[in-house]
Enzyme design. Structure first.
Site, PDB file in Angstrom:
ATOM      1  N   ASP A   3     -11.753   1.424   0.111  1.00  0.00           N
ATOM      2  CA  ASP A   3     -12.255   0.058   0.317  1.00  0.00           C
ATOM      3  C   ASP A   3     -13.736  -0.064  -0.047  1.00  0.00           C
ATOM      4  O   ASP A   3     -14.561  -0.558   0.738  1.00  0.00           O
ATOM      5  CB  ASP A   3     -12.047  -0.382   1.783  1.00  0.00           C
ATOM      6  CG  ASP A   3     -10.575  -0.568   2.127  1.00  0.00           C
ATOM      7  OD1 ASP A   3      -9.767  -0.815   1.211  1.00  0.00           O
ATOM      8  OD2 ASP A   3     -10.240  -0.475   3.320  1.00  0.00           O
ATOM      9  N   LYS A  49       0.873  -1.172   0.000  1.00  0.00           N
ATOM     10  CA  LYS A  49       0.000   0.000   0.000  1.00  0.00           C
ATOM     11  C   LYS A  49       0.911   1.221   0.000  1.00  0.00           C
ATOM     12  O   LYS A  49       1.912   1.237   0.713  1.00  0.00           O
ATOM     13  CB  LYS A  49      -0.884  -0.029   1.251  1.00  0.00           C
ATOM     14  CG  LYS A  49      -1.950   1.042   1.282  1.00  0.00           C
ATOM     15  CD  LYS A  49      -2.830   0.909   2.526  1.00  0.00           C
ATOM     16  CE  LYS A  49      -3.933   1.946   2.513  1.00  0.00           C
ATOM     17  NZ  LYS A  49      -4.761   1.880   3.745  1.00  0.00           N
ATOM     18  N   ASP A 108      -7.747   5.516   1.281  1.00  0.00           N
ATOM     19  CA  ASP A 108      -8.100   4.117   1.005  1.00  0.00           C
ATOM     20  C   ASP A 108      -9.602   3.918   1.244  1.00  0.00           C
ATOM     21  O   ASP A 108     -10.048   3.842   2.386  1.00  0.00           O
ATOM     22  CB  ASP A 108      -7.289   3.237   1.958  1.00  0.00           C
ATOM     23  CG  ASP A 108      -7.481   1.763   1.705  1.00  0.00           C
ATOM     24  OD1 ASP A 108      -7.826   1.395   0.578  1.00  0.00           O
ATOM     25  OD2 ASP A 108      -7.272   0.978   2.640  1.00  0.00           O
TER      26      ASP A 108
HETATM   27  C1  GLT Z   1      -6.627  -3.224   6.881  1.00  0.00           C
HETATM   28  C2  GLT Z   1      -6.068  -2.869   5.531  1.00  0.00           C
HETATM   29  C3  GLT Z   1      -6.251  -3.967   4.566  1.00  0.00           C
HETATM   30  C4  GLT Z   1      -5.455  -5.185   4.903  1.00  0.00           C
HETATM   31  C5  GLT Z   1      -5.919  -5.843   6.135  1.00  0.00           C
HETATM   32  C6  GLT Z   1      -4.989  -6.964   6.487  1.00  0.00           C
HETATM   33  S1  GLT Z   1      -6.162  -4.756   7.443  1.00  0.00           S
HETATM   34  O1  GLT Z   1      -8.011  -3.166   6.857  1.00  0.00           O
HETATM   35  O2  GLT Z   1      -6.708  -1.674   5.072  1.00  0.00           O
HETATM   36  O3  GLT Z   1      -5.934  -3.556   3.269  1.00  0.00           O
HETATM   37  O4  GLT Z   1      -5.630  -6.117   3.885  1.00  0.00           O
HETATM   38  O5  GLT Z   1      -4.064  -6.608   7.445  1.00  0.00           O
HETATM   39 MN    MN Z   2      -7.599  -1.024   1.480  1.00  0.00          MN
END
Ligand code: GLT
Ligand code: MN
Ligand code: MN
Length: 408
Positions: free
Chosen positions: A278, A204, A276
């Site tokens: 998600d 990341k 981020d």
């Molecule tokens: C966290 C992170 C994710 C990771 C997880 C594993 S924890 O939420 O943003 O991208 O995959 O540690």
């Molecule tokens: Mn993420």
């Protein structure tokens, strides 16, 4: 006659609908998994408190199994709160295993939380403080034991705190060395214990640190080759993370796959250049998600389709299950679109026009030899002539878009 035709039409539609709804119903054999931290995300962010109650891991297991998932993944502390006693841990693990058994759910992947506790504020394996580095190792050894006890075959390393705000703060190459020593130590531990476990490194670029070390899957792929047991270690690329770095996620995934290193994958979505996010899989970048699904399915990639995402902060508990169902449903829709793409004569026609083979020429350039150099030198390629013809990619892309929009 009219009635018959109407009836016939309805019947065809009826069966199509049944087939489609069965196709879009997630099943354990689709190998969909969710992190406990994903559906368990209560909507806290740096500016606001949680908006939903914390969901118990056993409840997530039940709900996700009802939705058709294969299993859940977890950090040590998603299940066993930090600082629990051995007795408390045993009790929690016992109840959790019972829930897994009752619902026929698996834990294919586990990982360590090396980012939440303040002790990790300057990193875990790359902290400047040797005590913190050693504590991170101890915590991971214990967490590996827990993961293996639950049946995990993949162990993820996401180094959220392995980075810096201040480049004056850390001693250059030492951070890479410390990280390497930690992974080597843990790989040896796994071998010594006789565990059937592989590691997957997740990159990341930033967040929570201003800069995270080894920020992309490409960096990880190189780092792996410097380890003592590279065969035990692969990558866990995440859609959002590569997109944050401005990269084409699919291309990183393909390179990892081609080198035998695609051990795991984190599916979600992300607008470029943001924190981020998600987001629910396929909620933003439909075309990118489509080609990703098509790649995984075309290759019959055997790994878990793991969603590392969470519901919008606007949602209550129902929204969380809408989110989880949505990730899986979109994946299955795109899987069916991939089948259509592969069967579409016009699309395939354009592709085969563009992907014509030339066996004798390909043989010459595949390997070096004196003879091949001579053969190469003897060819008059007439590049201007080759350059005259376009590739029809406008058409190909439009057909793809139309297929995705449902008018093909
Ligand atoms: C966290 C992170 C994710 C990771 C997880 C594993 S924890 O939420 O943003 O991208 O995959 O540690
Ligand atoms: Mn993420
Ligand atoms: Mn992730």
């Amino acid at each position: 006659m009219f009635v018959l035709r109407c009836f016939g039409y309805l019947t065809v539609n009826y069966w199509e609908e049944i087939i489609m709804s069965n196709l879009l119903q997630p099943k354990p054999e689709d190998q969909f998994t969710f992190g406990l931290w994903t559906v368990g995300n209560p909507g806290r962010d740096p500016f606001g408190d949680q908006v939903r109650p914390i969901i118990k891991p056993t409840y997530s297991v039940q709900k996700l199994s009802q939705l058709g998932a294969y299993g859940v993944n977890l950090h040590d502390n998603d299940l066993v709160p930090f600082g629990s006693s051995a007795r408390e841990q045993d009790q929690i693990v016992k109840e959790f295993k019972q829930a897994l058994d009752d619902c026929n759910m698996k834990v294919p992947m586990a990982t360590t939380n090396l980012f939440f506790h303040p002790v990790f504020r300057d990193g875990a394996f790359t902290s400047n403080n040797p005590k913190v580095r050693a504590f991170a190792l101890q915590k991971t050894v214990r967490s590996i034991d827990l993961g293996v006890e639950l049946g995990a075959k993949i162990y993820v390393f996401w180094g959220g705190r392995e980075g810096a705000e201040v480049d004056a703060s850390k001693n250059g190459p030492d951070t890479v060395k410390w990280f390497r020593e930690s992974i080597n130590f843990l790989a040896e531990y796994v071998v010594d214990q006789g565990y059937d476990l592989k590691f997957a490194l997740e990159a990341k670029p930033n967040e929570p640190r201003a800069d995270i070390y080894m920020p992309t899957t490409g960096h990880m792929l190189h780092f792996i080759e410097t380890l003592d047991r590279p065969e035990m270690v692969g990558v866990n690329p995440e859609f959002a993370h590569e997109t944050m770095a401005g990269l084409n996620f699919l291309h990183g995934v393909i390179q990892a796959y081609e080198s035998g290193k695609l051990f795991h994958i984190d599916l979600n979505d992300q607008k470029m250049g943001r924190f981020d996010q998600d987001l629910r899989f396929g909620s933003e970048s439909i075309k990118a998600a489509f080609f990703l699904v098509k790649f995984l399915e075309d290759m019959q990639w055997p790994g878990m389709r793991h969603f590392d995402a969470h519901a919008y902060r606007t949602e209550d508990e129902q929204g969380v299950w809408d989110f989880a169902a949505g990730c899986m449903r979109t994946y299955l829709i795109l899987k069916d679109k991939a089948r259509q793409f592969n069967e579409d004569p016009e699309i395939q026609g354009l592709l085969s026009e563009n992907q014509q083979r030339d066996e004798s020429l390909e043989r010459i350039v595949a390997t070096y030899s004196n003879g091949n150099v001579e053969a190469l030198q003897a060819i008059d390629f007439q590049p201007d002539k080759i350059a005259e013809k376009g590739h029809s990619y406008e058409k190909l892309d439009q057909l793809t878009v139309e297929l995705l929009l449902g008018v093909r």
